[in-house]
Scaffold this active site. Structure first.
Site, PDB file in Angstrom:
ATOM      1  N   HIS A  48     -43.656  47.326  14.161  1.00  0.00           N
ATOM      2  CA  HIS A  48     -43.526  48.581  14.884  1.00  0.00           C
ATOM      3  C   HIS A  48     -42.706  49.550  14.047  1.00  0.00           C
ATOM      4  O   HIS A  48     -42.054  49.170  13.074  1.00  0.00           O
ATOM      5  CB  HIS A  48     -42.774  48.377  16.203  1.00  0.00           C
ATOM      6  CG  HIS A  48     -43.323  47.320  17.102  1.00  0.00           C
ATOM      7  ND1 HIS A  48     -44.028  47.613  18.247  1.00  0.00           N
ATOM      8  CD2 HIS A  48     -43.241  45.966  17.060  1.00  0.00           C
ATOM      9  CE1 HIS A  48     -44.362  46.494  18.869  1.00  0.00           C
ATOM     10  NE2 HIS A  48     -43.888  45.477  18.158  1.00  0.00           N
ATOM     11  N   GLU A 130     -39.210  45.707  14.577  1.00  0.00           N
ATOM     12  CA  GLU A 130     -39.161  47.170  14.577  1.00  0.00           C
ATOM     13  C   GLU A 130     -38.564  47.662  13.256  1.00  0.00           C
ATOM     14  O   GLU A 130     -37.498  47.197  12.838  1.00  0.00           O
ATOM     15  CB  GLU A 130     -38.301  47.685  15.731  1.00  0.00           C
ATOM     16  CG  GLU A 130     -38.881  47.443  17.110  1.00  0.00           C
ATOM     17  CD  GLU A 130     -39.832  48.543  17.574  1.00  0.00           C
ATOM     18  OE1 GLU A 130     -40.136  49.439  16.754  1.00  0.00           O
ATOM     19  OE2 GLU A 130     -40.243  48.498  18.745  1.00  0.00           O
ATOM     20  N   HIS A 166     -48.434  47.499  15.700  1.00  0.00           N
ATOM     21  CA  HIS A 166     -48.591  47.817  17.117  1.00  0.00           C
ATOM     22  C   HIS A 166     -49.909  48.554  17.344  1.00  0.00           C
ATOM     23  O   HIS A 166     -50.589  48.373  18.356  1.00  0.00           O
ATOM     24  CB  HIS A 166     -47.399  48.669  17.571  1.00  0.00           C
ATOM     25  CG  HIS A 166     -47.142  48.608  19.037  1.00  0.00           C
ATOM     26  ND1 HIS A 166     -46.137  49.346  19.638  1.00  0.00           N
ATOM     27  CD2 HIS A 166     -47.731  47.909  20.044  1.00  0.00           C
ATOM     28  CE1 HIS A 166     -46.136  49.099  20.936  1.00  0.00           C
ATOM     29  NE2 HIS A 166     -47.087  48.243  21.211  1.00  0.00           N
ATOM     30  N   ASP A 176     -48.134  53.058  15.823  1.00  0.00           N
ATOM     31  CA  ASP A 176     -47.122  52.616  14.856  1.00  0.00           C
ATOM     32  C   ASP A 176     -47.468  51.226  14.283  1.00  0.00           C
ATOM     33  O   ASP A 176     -48.174  50.468  14.925  1.00  0.00           O
ATOM     34  CB  ASP A 176     -45.734  52.599  15.518  1.00  0.00           C
ATOM     35  CG  ASP A 176     -45.649  51.678  16.738  1.00  0.00           C
ATOM     36  OD1 ASP A 176     -46.495  51.801  17.640  1.00  0.00           O
ATOM     37  OD2 ASP A 176     -44.741  50.838  16.769  1.00  0.00           O
TER      38      ASP A 176
END
Length: 206
Positions: A48, A130, A166, A176
């Site tokens: 992400h 992330e 994602h 993303d």
């Protein structure tokens, strides 16, 4: 030849303490759950991108979001995510610094409604990472270095067969990490087979 005396050295060399990575700054997010029983194979890494406020880095707001301590009134952009309870297993800052919020043996809340490799509900059997960034923008060399090491370490503990964004597990809903993410660089550095990466990234993958 391996002897019994080598066992303590091998154990000491492991990057893992249970499902926690030893080189990450650890914060335990309340946004987590047990994985389904019987457990599915944890064979997917989902990448992400995130920044709070959007396009601003190093603010600490991402960490606050995952810990449910974000001040929703601190920035107008937060109104669109007000009240959301989300988490990822890992967060990699622009500097390459690594944070972990959820034990990898547990379910983090990062993918939402999703489907990949013939299975739905990707949170159930994936590990979410992330990257501090913004969709469409580039990511820093330090982030790729941390990501490569982390992916290799994850694969030591879990039977990883797929790495996706994602945008690939929730197409049309999420974009993303976006066009600025270099899939070819990641695949080349990991030296993992092309089949582990999204089909639409294969044209860019060596």
């Amino acid at each position: 030849m391996t002897t019994s005396d080598d066992a303590p050295a091998r154990a000491a060399a492991s990057p893992w303490a249970g499902g926690w990575h030893g080189s990450a700054t650890r914060r335990t997010s309340p946004n987590q759950a047990m994985r389904p029983v019987p457990p599915a194979s944890i064979d997917l890494i989902v990448l992400h991108s995130i920044s709070l406020p959007p396009g601003e880095f190093g603010t600490g707001a991402v960490q606050q979001l995952f810990m449910n301590t974000l001040d929703w009134d601190a920035h107008p952009s937060y109104q669109s995510i007000r009240g959301q309870r989300v988490s990822a297993h890992f967060f990699i800052q622009r500097s390459g610094a690594l944070w972990q919020f959820v034990d990898c043996d547990l379910r983090a809340w990062h993918a939402g409604r999703s489907s990949y490799r013939g299975r739905g509900e990707c949170n159930d059997d994936s590990i979410g990472i992330e990257l501090e960034g913004l969709e469409g923008l580039h990511f820093e060399p330090a982030q790729y270095r941390t990501l490569v090491t982390l992916c290799r370490d994850i694969a030591l503990r879990y039977p990883i067969e797929h790495v996706a964004g994602h945008e690939h597990v929730a197409p049309g809903r999420k974009q993303d990490p976006g066009a600025g993410f270099d899939w070819a660089q990641l695949q080349h550095a990991l030296d993992w087979p092309r089949r582990r990466f999204p089909p639409d990234a294969c044209s860019a993958v060596r």
